[in-house]
Scaffold this motif. Sequence first.
Motif, short mmCIF file in Angstrom:
data_model
loop_
_atom_site.label_atom_id
_atom_site.label_comp_id
_atom_site.label_asym_id
_atom_site.label_seq_id
_atom_site.Cartn_x
_atom_site.Cartn_y
_atom_site.Cartn_z
N PRO A 17 1.62 -5.67 -1.76
CA PRO A 17 0.29 -6.21 -1.48
C PRO A 17 -0.69 -5.14 -1.03
N VAL A 18 -1.95 -5.50 -1.05
CA VAL A 18 -2.99 -4.64 -0.50
C VAL A 18 -2.85 -4.74 1.01
N LEU A 19 -2.63 -3.60 1.65
CA LEU A 19 -2.37 -3.59 3.09
C LEU A 19 -3.44 -2.75 3.78
N ALA A 20 -4.03 -3.30 4.80
CA ALA A 20 -5.08 -2.58 5.52
C ALA A 20 -4.52 -1.36 6.24
N SER A 21 -3.38 -1.51 6.90
CA SER A 21 -2.86 -0.39 7.67
C SER A 21 -1.34 -0.31 7.69
N ASP A 22 -0.65 -1.27 7.12
CA ASP A 22 0.80 -1.31 7.22
C ASP A 22 1.44 -0.90 5.91
N TYR A 23 2.74 -0.75 5.94
CA TYR A 23 3.54 -0.40 4.78
C TYR A 23 4.40 -1.59 4.38
N TYR A 24 4.86 -1.60 3.13
CA TYR A 24 5.70 -2.66 2.58
C TYR A 24 7.13 -2.13 2.48
N SER A 142 -7.26 -1.94 -4.82
CA SER A 142 -7.92 -3.13 -4.28
C SER A 142 -7.19 -4.41 -4.65
N THR A 143 -6.16 -4.31 -5.49
CA THR A 143 -5.34 -5.45 -5.87
C THR A 143 -3.87 -5.04 -5.71
N PRO A 144 -2.95 -6.01 -5.61
CA PRO A 144 -1.54 -5.66 -5.50
C PRO A 144 -1.08 -4.81 -6.69
N LEU A 145 -0.17 -3.89 -6.43
CA LEU A 145 0.46 -3.08 -7.47
C LEU A 145 1.97 -3.29 -7.39
#
Length: 176
Positions: A17-24, A142-145
């Motif tokens: 997901p698009v994350l403002a400050s966190d990691y996946y 700006s969108t999920p990758l």
Amino acid sequence: MTLHICSLKVETAQAVPVLASDYYLLRFPYTVSDESWDPHNMHRPTQPGGAVSTFPDARSGLIWPTVSGWGCLTAMVYWDAGSSSEYRARFVRDPLSLTTGYDSTATTDDAPTPGGQYRHYSHAMFVHPNTPIGLMVRHAASTPLAVTLAELKLAIEDNVTAVPPPPPLLPGKTFP
């Protein structure tokens, strides 16, 4: 000397997901294949403390070292086509703050290349059984990758002259 190995691979696309400050936290199935191999039981659905994980929940992104020692981590990440100005990855001790607390290391920040976005990472550090390890990623699109392929491998050398003590558990956390 025993080399304790856990080798994980997933080719199921994971939408980051698009994350403002966190990691996946990348997730890995609990299956054995040519690449996924876990003879020392470091990536099992039933985890320390008794929690049971099912791929693709967040806990399926964890490797639980079975011994203390010098851990050599390697990872590979293939990103789907997209328009991101950067791709990041990091190895993280206890990425879900289950035992000793989130502790990131070896963060890498890459710019896009003209071809595919294929990345390889490596790092070495001391590891301990009460601190799981994970691979986390993020992007600046700006969108999920999607990550279309990911591998995470840990090899632990347990014949080390002096291993520092494990980090303390978080308040209120217990480890069996």
